[in-house]
Design a protein around this motif. Structure first.
Motif, short mmCIF file in Angstrom:
data_model
loop_
_atom_site.label_atom_id
_atom_site.label_comp_id
_atom_site.label_asym_id
_atom_site.label_seq_id
_atom_site.Cartn_x
_atom_site.Cartn_y
_atom_site.Cartn_z
N ILE A 341 5.70 71.82 -56.90
CA ILE A 341 7.03 72.11 -56.38
C ILE A 341 7.34 73.60 -56.46
O ILE A 341 7.89 74.19 -55.52
N LEU A 342 6.99 74.22 -57.57
CA LEU A 342 7.28 75.64 -57.78
C LEU A 342 6.24 76.55 -57.14
O LEU A 342 6.41 77.76 -57.11
N GLN A 343 5.14 75.96 -56.65
CA GLN A 343 4.05 76.71 -56.02
C GLN A 343 3.48 77.75 -56.99
O GLN A 343 3.30 78.92 -56.65
N ILE A 344 3.20 77.28 -58.22
CA ILE A 344 2.55 78.13 -59.21
C ILE A 344 1.36 77.37 -59.79
O ILE A 344 1.24 76.15 -59.60
N ASN A 345 0.49 78.08 -60.48
CA ASN A 345 -0.66 77.45 -61.10
C ASN A 345 -0.22 76.54 -62.24
O ASN A 345 0.74 76.84 -62.97
N ALA A 346 -0.91 75.42 -62.40
CA ALA A 346 -0.55 74.45 -63.45
C ALA A 346 -0.63 75.07 -64.84
O ALA A 346 0.05 74.60 -65.77
N SER A 347 -1.41 76.13 -65.01
CA SER A 347 -1.50 76.79 -66.32
C SER A 347 -0.19 77.47 -66.70
O SER A 347 0.00 77.85 -67.86
N ARG A 348 0.70 77.63 -65.75
CA ARG A 348 1.99 78.27 -66.00
C ARG A 348 3.09 77.24 -66.29
O ARG A 348 4.27 77.60 -66.36
N VAL A 349 2.71 76.00 -66.41
CA VAL A 349 3.67 74.92 -66.70
C VAL A 349 3.29 74.26 -68.02
O VAL A 349 2.15 73.81 -68.19
N ASN A 350 4.23 74.19 -68.93
CA ASN A 350 3.99 73.51 -70.20
C ASN A 350 5.03 72.41 -70.39
O ASN A 350 6.23 72.64 -70.21
N ILE A 351 4.57 71.22 -70.72
CA ILE A 351 5.46 70.09 -70.98
C ILE A 351 5.05 69.46 -72.31
O ILE A 351 3.88 69.18 -72.53
N LYS A 352 6.02 69.25 -73.14
CA LYS A 352 5.74 68.64 -74.45
C LYS A 352 6.88 67.70 -74.79
O LYS A 352 7.96 67.74 -74.20
N ALA A 353 6.63 66.83 -75.75
CA ALA A 353 7.63 65.85 -76.17
C ALA A 353 7.69 65.79 -77.68
O ALA A 353 6.71 66.09 -78.38
N THR A 354 8.85 65.43 -78.17
CA THR A 354 9.04 65.25 -79.60
C THR A 354 10.09 64.18 -79.83
O THR A 354 10.72 63.70 -78.88
N THR A 355 10.27 63.81 -81.08
CA THR A 355 11.30 62.83 -81.43
C THR A 355 12.29 63.47 -82.40
O THR A 355 12.09 64.60 -82.87
N THR A 356 13.35 62.76 -82.69
CA THR A 356 14.31 63.22 -83.71
C THR A 356 14.17 62.42 -85.00
O THR A 356 15.11 62.33 -85.78
N GLU A 357 12.99 61.82 -85.18
CA GLU A 357 12.71 61.04 -86.40
C GLU A 357 13.76 59.95 -86.60
O GLU A 357 14.27 59.75 -87.70
N THR A 358 14.07 59.26 -85.50
CA THR A 358 15.03 58.14 -85.44
C THR A 358 16.47 58.56 -85.72
O THR A 358 17.34 57.71 -85.90
N LEU A 359 16.75 59.86 -85.72
CA LEU A 359 18.11 60.34 -85.94
C LEU A 359 18.84 60.50 -84.61
O LEU A 359 18.23 60.82 -83.58
N GLY A 360 20.14 60.32 -84.61
CA GLY A 360 20.96 60.58 -83.43
C GLY A 360 20.77 59.57 -82.32
O GLY A 360 20.10 58.54 -82.49
N PHE A 361 21.40 59.88 -81.16
CA PHE A 361 21.37 58.91 -80.05
C PHE A 361 19.97 58.70 -79.51
O PHE A 361 19.61 57.60 -79.08
N THR A 362 19.11 59.76 -79.53
CA THR A 362 17.74 59.55 -79.06
C THR A 362 16.96 58.71 -80.06
O THR A 362 16.11 57.90 -79.68
N GLY A 363 17.25 58.91 -81.34
CA GLY A 363 16.57 58.11 -82.37
C GLY A 363 16.95 56.64 -82.30
O GLY A 363 16.15 55.77 -82.68
N ARG A 364 18.16 56.37 -81.80
CA ARG A 364 18.61 54.98 -81.66
C ARG A 364 18.20 54.41 -80.30
O ARG A 364 18.65 53.33 -79.92
#
Length: 387
Positions: A341-364
Protein backbone atom coordinates in the motif's frame (compact mmCIF):
# COMPACT_ATOMS: atom_id res chain seq x y z
CA UNK A 1 -9.45 37.17 -11.63
CA UNK A 2 -5.67 37.11 -11.39
CA UNK A 3 -3.35 35.92 -14.17
CA UNK A 4 0.34 35.22 -13.67
CA UNK A 5 2.56 36.00 -16.65
CA UNK A 6 5.82 34.04 -16.64
CA UNK A 7 8.48 35.59 -18.85
CA UNK A 8 10.62 32.92 -20.50
CA UNK A 9 11.46 34.51 -23.84
CA UNK A 10 15.00 35.64 -23.07
CA UNK A 11 18.13 34.10 -24.54
CA UNK A 12 20.30 34.15 -21.38
CA UNK A 13 23.57 34.88 -23.19
CA UNK A 14 25.53 35.37 -19.95
CA UNK A 15 24.39 31.98 -18.69
CA UNK A 16 25.79 30.03 -21.63
CA UNK A 17 24.79 26.40 -22.06
CA UNK A 18 23.12 24.47 -24.85
CA UNK A 19 19.66 25.84 -24.07
CA UNK A 20 18.46 29.15 -22.61
CA UNK A 21 18.71 29.18 -18.82
CA UNK A 22 14.96 28.93 -18.26
CA UNK A 23 15.10 25.40 -19.72
CA UNK A 24 18.12 24.32 -17.68
CA UNK A 25 17.59 21.24 -15.54
CA UNK A 26 17.07 21.72 -11.83
CA UNK A 27 16.45 18.51 -9.87
CA UNK A 28 14.96 16.76 -12.87
CA UNK A 29 12.80 19.53 -14.30
CA UNK A 30 13.36 22.73 -16.30
CA UNK A 31 13.44 25.99 -14.36
CA UNK A 32 10.44 27.37 -16.24
CA UNK A 33 8.37 24.33 -15.29
CA UNK A 34 9.22 24.82 -11.61
CA UNK A 35 8.15 28.47 -11.86
CA UNK A 36 4.88 27.78 -13.70
CA UNK A 37 3.99 25.08 -11.17
CA UNK A 38 4.49 27.56 -8.32
CA UNK A 39 1.71 29.69 -9.80
CA UNK A 40 -0.64 26.96 -11.04
CA UNK A 41 -0.75 25.49 -7.54
CA UNK A 42 -1.43 28.81 -5.81
CA UNK A 43 -5.09 29.13 -4.75
CA UNK A 44 -5.37 32.82 -5.73
CA UNK A 45 -3.99 32.43 -9.26
CA UNK A 46 -6.69 31.73 -11.85
CA UNK A 47 -4.46 31.24 -14.90
CA UNK A 48 -0.79 31.17 -15.85
CA UNK A 49 0.42 32.57 -19.16
CA UNK A 50 3.97 31.59 -20.22
CA UNK A 51 5.86 33.82 -22.67
CA UNK A 52 8.44 32.08 -24.83
CA UNK A 53 10.84 32.80 -27.68
CA UNK A 54 9.76 31.79 -31.17
CA UNK A 55 12.82 29.55 -31.55
CA UNK A 56 12.02 27.73 -28.30
CA UNK A 57 8.54 26.49 -29.15
CA UNK A 58 9.47 22.81 -29.24
CA UNK A 59 11.52 22.78 -26.04
CA UNK A 60 8.97 25.03 -24.31
CA UNK A 61 5.97 22.83 -25.06
CA UNK A 62 7.91 19.82 -23.82
CA UNK A 63 8.96 21.64 -20.63
CA UNK A 64 5.37 22.72 -19.92
CA UNK A 65 3.71 19.45 -20.89
CA UNK A 66 0.66 18.48 -18.80
CA UNK A 67 0.72 21.69 -16.74
CA UNK A 68 -2.50 23.62 -16.26
CA UNK A 69 -1.29 26.72 -18.09
CA UNK A 70 -2.54 28.82 -21.00
CA UNK A 71 -1.04 28.38 -24.44
CA UNK A 72 2.29 30.23 -24.49
CA UNK A 73 2.57 33.64 -26.11
CA UNK A 74 5.52 34.47 -28.35
CA UNK A 75 7.66 37.23 -26.89
CA UNK A 76 9.30 40.21 -28.55
CA UNK A 77 12.84 41.48 -29.02
CA UNK A 78 13.06 42.92 -25.51
CA UNK A 79 11.50 42.04 -22.18
CA UNK A 80 9.19 45.03 -22.42
CA UNK A 81 7.85 43.86 -25.79
CA UNK A 82 7.26 40.36 -24.41
CA UNK A 83 5.20 41.71 -21.53
CA UNK A 84 3.12 43.85 -23.87
CA UNK A 85 2.46 40.84 -26.14
CA UNK A 86 1.24 38.87 -23.12
CA UNK A 87 -0.97 41.70 -21.88
CA UNK A 88 -2.50 42.24 -25.30
CA UNK A 89 -3.32 38.54 -25.58
CA UNK A 90 -5.57 38.84 -22.52
CA UNK A 91 -7.80 41.64 -23.86
CA UNK A 92 -10.61 39.25 -24.89
CA UNK A 93 -11.14 38.17 -21.26
CA UNK A 94 -9.30 40.80 -19.22
CA UNK A 95 -8.36 39.85 -15.67
CA UNK A 96 -8.61 42.26 -12.76
CA UNK A 97 -4.98 41.75 -11.73
CA UNK A 98 -1.80 40.42 -13.31
CA UNK A 99 1.46 39.26 -11.77
CA UNK A 100 4.55 39.44 -13.97
CA UNK A 101 7.40 37.13 -13.03
CA UNK A 102 10.77 36.14 -14.48
CA UNK A 103 11.15 32.47 -15.40
CA UNK A 104 14.74 32.83 -14.21
CA UNK A 105 13.53 33.26 -10.61
CA UNK A 106 12.65 29.65 -9.76
CA UNK A 107 12.67 29.97 -5.96
CA UNK A 108 9.46 31.96 -5.69
CA UNK A 109 7.41 31.07 -2.61
CA UNK A 110 3.67 30.84 -2.15
CA UNK A 111 3.80 33.40 0.65
CA UNK A 112 5.49 36.01 -1.56
CA UNK A 113 2.86 35.51 -4.25
CA UNK A 114 0.18 35.98 -1.60
CA UNK A 115 1.79 39.20 -0.29
CA UNK A 116 1.79 40.77 -3.75
CA UNK A 117 -1.82 39.75 -4.44
CA UNK A 118 -2.97 41.01 -1.04
CA UNK A 119 -1.32 44.39 -1.66
CA UNK A 120 -3.25 44.74 -4.92
CA UNK A 121 -6.46 44.98 -2.89
CA UNK A 122 -5.50 48.58 -2.13
CA UNK A 123 -2.75 49.40 -4.64
CA UNK A 124 -2.63 49.57 -8.45
CA UNK A 125 1.01 48.50 -8.68
CA UNK A 126 3.27 46.67 -6.24
CA UNK A 127 6.84 45.38 -6.31
CA UNK A 128 8.59 43.01 -3.90
CA UNK A 129 11.96 44.30 -2.81
CA UNK A 130 14.83 43.84 -0.39
CA UNK A 131 16.74 46.57 1.47
CA UNK A 132 20.16 47.36 0.06
CA UNK A 133 22.85 46.40 2.58
CA UNK A 134 25.94 47.19 0.53
CA UNK A 135 27.23 50.72 0.05
CA UNK A 136 26.26 51.91 -3.44
CA UNK A 137 28.47 54.25 -5.47
CA UNK A 138 27.83 56.07 -8.73
CA UNK A 139 30.73 56.53 -11.15
CA UNK A 140 31.65 58.05 -14.51
CA UNK A 141 33.50 55.01 -15.85
CA UNK A 142 36.80 55.89 -14.20
CA UNK A 143 36.12 57.48 -10.85
CA UNK A 144 33.52 57.48 -8.09
CA UNK A 145 31.19 60.46 -8.34
CA UNK A 146 29.05 60.02 -5.25
CA UNK A 147 27.72 57.67 -2.60
CA UNK A 148 24.00 56.98 -2.65
CA UNK A 149 21.91 56.82 0.51
CA UNK A 150 20.98 53.16 0.76
CA UNK A 151 18.17 53.64 3.30
CA UNK A 152 15.92 54.67 0.40
CA UNK A 153 17.08 51.97 -2.02
CA UNK A 154 15.57 48.55 -2.76
CA UNK A 155 16.62 45.52 -4.76
CA UNK A 156 13.52 45.05 -6.93
CA UNK A 157 12.28 41.50 -7.52
CA UNK A 158 9.38 39.78 -9.22
CA UNK A 159 6.52 38.89 -9.28
CA UNK A 160 5.42 42.47 -9.77
CA UNK A 161 1.68 42.94 -9.47
CA UNK A 162 -0.61 45.35 -11.27
CA UNK A 163 -4.22 46.16 -12.02
CA UNK A 164 -4.48 44.80 -15.53
CA UNK A 165 -6.05 47.82 -17.21
CA UNK A 166 -3.45 50.15 -15.70
CA UNK A 167 -0.35 48.21 -16.70
CA UNK A 168 -1.73 47.52 -20.17
CA UNK A 169 -2.31 51.24 -20.67
CA UNK A 170 1.17 52.00 -19.33
CA UNK A 171 2.84 49.62 -21.78
CA UNK A 172 0.87 51.08 -24.68
CA UNK A 173 1.92 54.60 -23.71
CA UNK A 174 5.67 54.04 -23.34
CA UNK A 175 6.43 52.29 -26.62
CA UNK A 176 9.85 53.17 -27.95
CA UNK A 177 11.44 53.67 -24.55
CA UNK A 178 13.51 51.01 -22.83
CA UNK A 179 12.73 49.94 -19.27
CA UNK A 180 14.26 47.09 -17.27
CA UNK A 181 11.13 46.11 -15.36
CA UNK A 182 7.40 46.71 -15.37
CA UNK A 183 7.46 48.91 -12.29
CA UNK A 184 9.57 51.36 -14.29
CA UNK A 185 6.96 51.26 -17.06
CA UNK A 186 4.26 51.97 -14.48
CA UNK A 187 6.29 54.83 -12.97
CA UNK A 188 6.83 56.39 -16.40
CA UNK A 189 3.08 56.42 -16.99
CA UNK A 190 2.37 58.14 -13.69
CA UNK A 191 1.32 55.12 -11.61
CA UNK A 192 2.32 55.10 -7.97
CA UNK A 193 4.10 51.83 -7.14
CA UNK A 194 3.97 50.33 -3.66
CA UNK A 195 6.34 47.68 -2.36
CA UNK A 196 6.20 44.61 -0.13
CA UNK A 197 9.01 42.64 1.46
CA UNK A 198 10.83 40.40 -0.98
CA UNK A 199 12.81 37.27 -0.13
CA UNK A 200 16.55 36.60 -0.15
CA UNK A 201 16.09 33.22 -1.78
CA UNK A 202 14.11 34.74 -4.66
CA UNK A 203 17.25 35.34 -6.73
CA UNK A 204 17.43 35.68 -10.47
CA UNK A 205 19.54 32.99 -12.11
CA UNK A 206 22.17 34.76 -14.21
CA UNK A 207 25.19 32.44 -14.19
CA UNK A 208 25.54 28.65 -13.81
CA UNK A 209 27.04 29.24 -10.37
CA UNK A 210 23.71 30.66 -9.19
CA UNK A 211 22.05 27.38 -10.03
CA UNK A 212 24.76 25.23 -8.48
CA UNK A 213 24.72 27.08 -5.16
CA UNK A 214 20.95 26.74 -4.85
CA UNK A 215 21.00 23.05 -5.74
CA UNK A 216 22.70 22.47 -2.42
CA UNK A 217 19.89 24.27 -0.59
CA UNK A 218 17.27 22.22 -2.38
CA UNK A 219 19.08 19.04 -1.39
CA UNK A 220 18.03 19.57 2.22
CA UNK A 221 16.19 16.54 3.56
CA UNK A 222 14.51 16.51 6.94
CA UNK A 223 13.02 13.56 8.79
CA UNK A 224 9.68 13.83 10.50
CA UNK A 225 8.15 11.34 12.91
CA UNK A 226 4.45 10.85 13.64
CA UNK A 227 2.61 8.68 16.15
CA UNK A 228 -0.82 7.10 15.95
CA UNK A 229 -3.04 5.21 18.38
CA UNK A 230 -6.36 3.40 18.03
CA UNK A 231 -8.64 1.15 20.06
CA UNK A 232 -11.58 -1.07 19.05
CA UNK A 233 -13.70 -3.34 21.23
CA UNK A 234 -14.73 -6.85 20.38
CA UNK A 235 -18.25 -7.79 19.31
CA UNK A 236 -20.04 -10.63 17.61
CA UNK A 237 -18.24 -12.17 14.67
CA UNK A 238 -15.68 -14.72 13.58
CA UNK A 239 -12.67 -12.69 12.44
CA UNK A 240 -10.75 -9.46 12.84
CA UNK A 241 -9.00 -7.37 10.20
CA UNK A 242 -5.53 -6.12 11.08
CA UNK A 243 -3.19 -4.43 8.59
CA UNK A 244 -5.69 -5.44 5.93
CA UNK A 245 -5.39 -9.16 6.69
CA UNK A 246 -8.43 -11.21 7.76
CA UNK A 247 -7.55 -13.21 10.88
CA UNK A 248 -9.92 -15.91 12.24
CA UNK A 249 -11.08 -15.19 15.81
CA UNK A 250 -14.01 -15.82 18.16
CA UNK A 251 -14.98 -12.16 17.91
CA UNK A 252 -14.87 -9.27 15.45
CA UNK A 253 -13.84 -5.69 16.05
CA UNK A 254 -16.64 -3.12 16.17
CA UNK A 255 -16.21 0.03 14.11
CA UNK A 256 -17.71 2.22 11.42
CA UNK A 257 -15.34 0.98 8.72
CA UNK A 258 -13.63 -2.41 8.94
CA UNK A 259 -12.31 -1.49 12.42
CA UNK A 260 -8.68 -2.17 11.41
CA UNK A 261 -7.09 -0.59 14.48
CA UNK A 262 -3.53 -1.20 13.27
CA UNK A 263 -4.08 0.48 9.93
CA UNK A 264 -5.97 3.35 11.57
CA UNK A 265 -3.08 3.96 13.96
CA UNK A 266 -0.61 3.91 11.08
CA UNK A 267 -2.74 6.31 9.03
CA UNK A 268 -2.77 8.75 11.95
CA UNK A 269 0.99 8.38 12.40
CA UNK A 270 1.63 9.30 8.77
CA UNK A 271 -0.79 12.23 8.86
CA UNK A 272 0.87 13.43 12.05
CA UNK A 273 4.35 13.30 10.54
CA UNK A 274 3.37 15.64 7.69
CA UNK A 275 1.15 17.86 9.84
CA UNK A 276 -2.11 16.96 8.12
CA UNK A 277 -4.44 16.33 11.05
CA UNK A 278 -5.97 12.93 11.73
CA UNK A 279 -8.00 10.19 10.12
CA UNK A 280 -11.30 11.49 11.51
CA UNK A 281 -10.86 14.80 9.71
CA UNK A 282 -10.80 13.16 6.29
CA UNK A 283 -12.98 10.13 7.02
CA UNK A 284 -15.46 11.06 9.77
CA UNK A 285 -17.35 8.10 11.29
CA UNK A 286 -20.54 10.09 10.93
CA UNK A 287 -20.30 9.86 7.12
CA UNK A 288 -22.28 6.92 5.79
CA UNK A 289 -20.06 6.51 2.72
CA UNK A 290 -17.26 5.19 4.92
CA UNK A 291 -19.45 2.50 6.46
CA UNK A 292 -17.73 -0.92 6.20
CA UNK A 293 -15.09 0.48 3.81
CA UNK A 294 -11.63 -1.09 3.77
CA UNK A 295 -9.08 0.90 5.77
CA UNK A 296 -6.73 0.50 2.83
CA UNK A 297 -8.54 3.54 1.41
CA UNK A 298 -7.50 5.62 4.43
CA UNK A 299 -3.88 4.52 4.42
CA UNK A 300 -3.48 5.05 0.69
CA UNK A 301 -4.94 8.55 1.02
CA UNK A 302 -2.37 9.39 3.71
CA UNK A 303 0.43 7.98 1.54
CA UNK A 304 -0.70 10.13 -1.39
CA UNK A 305 -0.60 13.21 0.85
CA UNK A 306 3.00 12.36 1.68
CA UNK A 307 3.89 12.40 -2.01
CA UNK A 308 2.08 15.70 -2.55
CA UNK A 309 4.11 17.10 0.35
CA UNK A 310 7.36 16.08 -1.41
CA UNK A 311 7.96 13.32 1.10
CA UNK A 312 8.58 9.60 1.23
CA UNK A 313 7.72 7.05 3.89
CA UNK A 314 11.03 5.57 5.03
CA UNK A 315 9.92 3.35 7.91
CA UNK A 316 6.81 2.35 9.86
CA UNK A 317 6.54 0.45 13.13
CA UNK A 318 3.25 -0.98 14.44
CA UNK A 319 2.58 -2.52 17.84
CA UNK A 320 -0.64 -4.45 18.38
CA UNK A 321 -1.68 -5.02 22.00
CA UNK A 322 -4.06 -7.93 22.65
CA UNK A 323 -4.38 -11.28 24.41
CA UNK A 324 -5.96 -12.83 21.33
CA UNK A 325 -5.76 -13.49 18.41
CA UNK A 326 -2.16 -14.53 17.84
CA UNK A 327 -0.45 -12.13 15.46
CA UNK A 328 2.80 -13.94 14.65
CA UNK A 329 1.32 -16.47 12.16
CA UNK A 330 -0.02 -13.57 10.09
CA UNK A 331 2.83 -11.12 10.51
CA UNK A 332 4.50 -11.69 7.12
CA UNK A 333 1.24 -11.21 5.22
CA UNK A 334 0.53 -8.04 7.21
CA UNK A 335 3.99 -6.64 6.55
CA UNK A 336 3.76 -7.30 2.82
CA UNK A 337 0.31 -5.76 2.59
CA UNK A 338 1.37 -2.54 4.33
CA UNK A 339 4.51 -2.34 2.20
CA UNK A 340 2.43 -2.77 -0.95
CA UNK A 341 0.00 0.00 0.00
CA UNK A 342 2.79 2.42 0.92
CA UNK A 343 4.91 1.32 -2.07
CA UNK A 344 7.99 0.72 0.08
CA UNK A 345 10.22 -2.29 0.65
CA UNK A 346 8.93 -4.79 3.22
CA UNK A 347 12.17 -4.30 5.18
CA UNK A 348 10.89 -0.82 6.05
CA UNK A 349 7.79 -2.20 7.76
CA UNK A 350 7.88 -3.65 11.26
CA UNK A 351 4.88 -5.23 12.98
CA UNK A 352 4.96 -6.72 16.45
CA UNK A 353 2.47 -7.75 19.10
CA UNK A 354 2.42 -7.86 22.86
CA UNK A 355 -0.01 -8.39 25.72
CA UNK A 356 -0.80 -6.50 28.91
CA UNK A 357 -0.33 -9.65 31.03
CA UNK A 358 -4.13 -9.96 31.42
CA UNK A 359 -4.36 -6.40 32.79
CA UNK A 360 -6.89 -3.84 31.56
CA UNK A 361 -9.52 -4.12 28.85
CA UNK A 362 -7.16 -5.93 26.46
CA UNK A 363 -6.23 -8.36 29.21
CA UNK A 364 -9.92 -9.08 29.76
CA UNK A 365 -10.32 -9.74 25.99
CA UNK A 366 -12.73 -6.83 25.65
CA UNK A 367 -10.86 -5.44 22.65
CA UNK A 368 -7.45 -4.55 21.32
CA UNK A 369 -5.36 -1.50 20.67
CA UNK A 370 -2.62 -0.53 18.26
CA UNK A 371 -0.01 2.17 18.15
CA UNK A 372 2.21 3.13 15.25
CA UNK A 373 5.17 5.31 14.42
CA UNK A 374 5.93 6.58 10.93
CA UNK A 375 9.15 8.19 9.73
CA UNK A 376 8.92 10.46 6.70
CA UNK A 377 11.81 11.93 4.69
CA UNK A 378 10.80 15.29 3.27
CA UNK A 379 12.27 18.09 1.22
CA UNK A 380 10.92 21.18 3.01
CA UNK A 381 8.65 23.57 1.17
CA UNK A 382 10.17 27.00 0.65
CA UNK A 383 7.63 28.49 3.08
CA UNK A 384 8.66 26.03 5.82
CA UNK A 385 12.16 27.48 6.08
CA UNK A 386 13.22 30.85 7.37
CA UNK A 387 16.29 32.73 6.27
Amino acid sequence: MCVAIVLGGGRGNRFGGKVPKQYSDFHGEPLIRKVVKAFTTHPDIDAVLPVIHLEDKEVAFKALENLDALEPVIGGEERQHSVKNALESLTATPPHNVLIHDAARPFISSSLISRVIHSLETEKAVVPGLPVTDTIKSHNGKRIISTLKRDRLLHAQTPQGFRYKNILSAHRNVQGDAYTDDAAVAEASGLKVAFVNGEKKNIKITNPEDLDSNKNKSDIIEYRVGNGFDVHRFGDGNHVVLCGIKIPHNYSLIGHSDADAAMHALTDAILGAIGKGDIGYYFPPSAQKWKNVSSKVFLKYAADLVKKSRGKVTHVDITIVCQQPKIRPHREAMVNNIANILQINASRVNIKATTTETLGFTGRNEGLMAQATATIAMRPNDDDLTD
